[in-house]
Design a protein around this motif. Structure first.
Motif: not given
Length: 405
Positions: A118-123, A129-136, A174-183
């Motif tokens: 997933r690319t986002d674990l709390a979209w 509400a929040t959910c997981m998401r995969f953004d291509l 920071a945003q790039r690092m967060a994305l990498a961590k999620n993936v």
């Protein structure tokens, strides 16, 4: 349909007491702390069973360990390299120890490198509400510009390449690092975690592997362990790829009905079965979940019931975790197909006629938002999903039973 609940062990922010209050009947868990490739010992298995069945005050919780999810398959087995034969021997020993402890259903997967992505674990959804998401597009940004996988750009069309470049240019470090961590978050609760360099190394080792070769390796693995399962009365059930499309240049072999049919034919045994995950398979618009349950139901040993909302009509596209009755899969039709399969099995006298299911994933709502449970596994969001699924079962089961009587 037996109502179960995934629990990640004593460190899980959702307790066994919470699970009892949610109304689940059994527990789905694994020894996540044991490194992949190592033996699950009788002592470790007994300790987990004890943690499930015994409350802090020594009383019986009424809960039991129903399904193993998952007994992980090592990368060495998937690649047939390194210590893969020793890992298969360890896998067989773990199966024997689980059978001696009374476990019968073993979920696993054969996804290379990353067990889900997933690319986002709390979209955040419109209601809060929040959910997981995969953004291509975000994934393309990670693949091309953060991971810098050789040849990555060739896997995306020009418009997606441009959008990935734009997002990367606008993102902070920071945003790039967060994305990498999620993936690279990987398997929930697993003992191992990956760095970007780890991912690059694994990808290099898979660079020359085709879909056909990975499937052959899966068949070889099953040919080794299924006879042990037959001897012990165990049921193996393979989880689909998540998402069910090629990523990072890696082959995918359990993404469609055709994929499952081929592997079921190759190792034609009731012990070689399917974890039908409606969320993973439902991320592809060409997967007919109720139809798959009807046609493959004889080999379905475990159900993950969740829903996703696809954001495009493409085979590979963005999606997010929807409410259990709110996504693109017809959950009522899928549950009805499962109930019909159960009735058919019961009429045949099969001991495994009752198919365990769990409310898979869930949106973080209400107190979930401050609980910080395992991503995708909130307490109240899953309770809501289980209640909705229980309602479908209560409405359909009498009719299905009467029609087939």
């Amino acid at each position: 349909m037996r109502q179960t609940w995934r629990w990640f062990g004593p460190q899980d922010q959702v307790s066994i007491q919470d699970v009892r209050q949610a109304g689940a009947e059994g527990i789905v868990t694994a020894l996540h702390h044991v490194p992949t490739g190592a033996v699950w010992t009788p002592g470790e298995i007994a300790a987990r069973r004890e943690a499930i069945s015994t409350a802090a005050d020594g009383t019986d919780t009424g809960m039991r360990w129903d399904v193993v999810e998952s007994l992980p398959v090592s990368e060495d087995i998937k690649k047939q390299s390194g210590d893969w034969r020793a890992h298969i021997d360890a896998y067989r020993e773990s199966l024997r120890n689980l059978a001696e402890a009374g476990l019968e259903t073993i979920c696993y997967n054969f996804m290379p490198v990353l067990d889900w992505t997933r690319t986002d674990l709390a979209w955040t959804l419109p209601g809060g509400a929040t959910c997981m998401r995969f953004d291509l597009a975000d994934f393309a940004m990670f693949d091309i510009h953060v991971l810098e996988r050789p040849g990555a750009a060739e896997d995306y069309d020009a418009a997606l390449q441009d959008e990935a470049a734009r997002r990367h240019a606008q993102a902070s470090d920071a945003q790039r690092m967060a994305l990498a961590k999620n993936v690279v978050f990987g398997l929930p609760g697993a003992a191992e975690s990956f760095t970007l360099e780890d991912v690059r190394d694994h990808l290099a080792e898979y660079a020359a592997m085709s879909e056909a070769q990975l499937r052959a390796n899966l068949v070889d693995f099953l040919s080794e362990v299924v006879p042990t399962c037959e001897e012990l009365g165990l049921r193996m059930c393979c989880h689909p790829d998540d998402p069910p499309v090629p990523l990072l240049g890696l082959p995918r072999i359990m993404s469609t009905e055709a994929h499952y049919s081929e592997v079921m034919r190759a190792v034609d045994s009731p012990a070689n079965g399917i974890t039908l995950c409606s969320g993973s398979l439902g991320a592809r618009p060409d997967n007919d979940l109720p139809g798959m349950m009807q046609r493959l139901g004889d080999r379905v040993h475990f159900l993950h019931l969740r829903n996703v909302k696809r954001e495009t009509s493409e085979i590979r596209g963005s999606f997010y975790e929807a409410e259990h009755l709110g996504g693109d899969t017809d959950m009522v039709a899928l549950v009805e197909a499962a109930l019909r399969e159960e009735a058919r099995r019961k009429a045949e006298g099969r001991a495994d006629w009752s198919i365990p299911f769990r409310p898979d994933h869930g949106q973080d709502i209400l107190d979930d938002l401050g609980r910080r449970a395992q991503p995708g596994y909130p307490a109240i969001g899953r309770l809501k999903g289980l209640a909705e699924l229980r309602g479908i079962i209560a409405a359909l089961e009498p009719r299905v039973t009467a029609e087939l009587a």
